[in-house]
Design a protein around this motif. Structure first.
Motif: not given
Length: 330
Positions: A27-32, A36-39
């Motif tokens: 879940p942490v990796q997915r959130a990161a 990153g995609a929204l940055a």
């Protein structure tokens, strides 16, 4: 004496622990990954918000105003009187709007053509000059480019003044004595001549510097290969230089069309669209009808139509450019 200790074998508890640890990391990796995609969008958000606030809101207000009958009386009394599309009907059924539109298109075409030809020649000249002469010319171009529009227009008013203008004085000294007290703003063509000289003078630096920057990325080996093949200066230009410069020319022409089509300050300050409103282009026409004649709804309708015409011209130009690019790739 060496004491060896054996590592206890990993049992089911350790395997379970590793599995649980990996699962908790997902879940942490997915959130990161989502952050990153929204940055990029988050970085663009301030610019988009500023664009909507500074451009979108005034444009919306202008569109709403174009459907109102607003003059000084309604403005003082704070009365909103909606009249539907009456403003657009009155504008589109009148001869003045279409006459000014045709004049604006011709005015833009002449100025863009002169700017691109002269600016391209200056840009190619920059590429052939030595360092000192290039630096001197670049400084002059940047100074002309950086001069505020009002300041440049005022200078040209002084240059072409009727009694004490430098241009009339020089022409008189050269033998054209009839030009000693000539009024450059007394006729349509002479007024347009002054405005065209001003606009082209202010636009050449952008084209020249942009084109010179484009020439710096052309590999020198291509010119050497063309010279070995016996190509002269013109052949090298058409086969090496021009293909590299074509995208820059397209982009620069596109920008010049937009900037010159909406050249309000130069035309209005020189002679306020005169004489007899014969040098009005669409931005000046919208201002005079809206603010000068206090028909604010009418002026807003003309401004909206001006934006639509400009979008149509730019869309037509982009269609031609894309079609030529496709034919070039084939």
């Amino acid at each position: 004496m060496t004491v060896q200790t054996e590592r206890p074998p990993s049992g089911p508890a350790d395997v379970r622990k590793g599995a649980d640890g990996g699962a908790s990391d997902r879940p942490v990796q997915r959130a990161a990954a989502r952050v990153g995609a929204l940055a990029p969008y988050l970085l663009l958000l301030p610019a988009c918000a500023a664009t909507v606030l500074l451009l979108g809101w005034p444009l919306l207000k202008d569109v709403l105003l174009s459907f109102q009958n607003l003059n000084m009386a309604q403005l003082i009394q704070h009365v909103t009187e909606w009249n539907g599309i009456d403003n657009y009907k009155e504008v589109l059924t009148g001869e003045d709007f279409w006459r000014v539109t045709l004049r604006s298109i011709l005015f833009t075409a002449v100025n863009v053509a002169l700017t691109m030809v002269l600016g391209s020649l200056v840009g190619l000249l920059l590429a052939r000059l030595g360092k000192r002469m290039r630096l001197t010319l670049l400084i002059g171009l940047v100074l002309a480019w950086a001069m505020p529009v009002i300041a440049a227009t005022t200078v040209y008013q002084w240059l072409f003044a009727e009694r004490f203008g430098v241009v009339n004085w020089v022409l008189d000294k050269l033998g054209w004595h009839s030009m000693a007290d000539y009024s450059w703003t007394s006729s349509q063509m002479s007024t347009f001549f002054v405005v065209t000289v001003l606009i082209v003078w202010m636009s050449i630096p952008f084209v020249a510097i942009n084109l010179y920057a484009a020439t710096t990325v052309i590999p020198g080996e291509l010119y050497e290969a063309a010279a070995l093949d016996g190509a002269g200066a013109w052949k090298s230009f058409t086969t090496v230089t021009l293909p590299f410069l074509r995208p820059f020319l397209y982009a620069t022409t596109f920008l010049e069309i937009i900037w010159i089509f909406k050249a309000f300050v130069q035309v209005y300050v020189i002679n306020a669209g005169g004489p007899d409103r014969l040098t009005e282009i669409l931005p000046v026409y919208a201002y005079i009808e809206g603010v000068g004649n206090q028909h604010y709804g009418m002026g807003a309708a003309i401004a909206v139509l001006t934006i639509l015409i400009l979008l149509g011209i730019t869309a037509y130009y982009l269609r031609i450019v894309l079609k030529q690019d496709e034919e070039g790739e084939l």
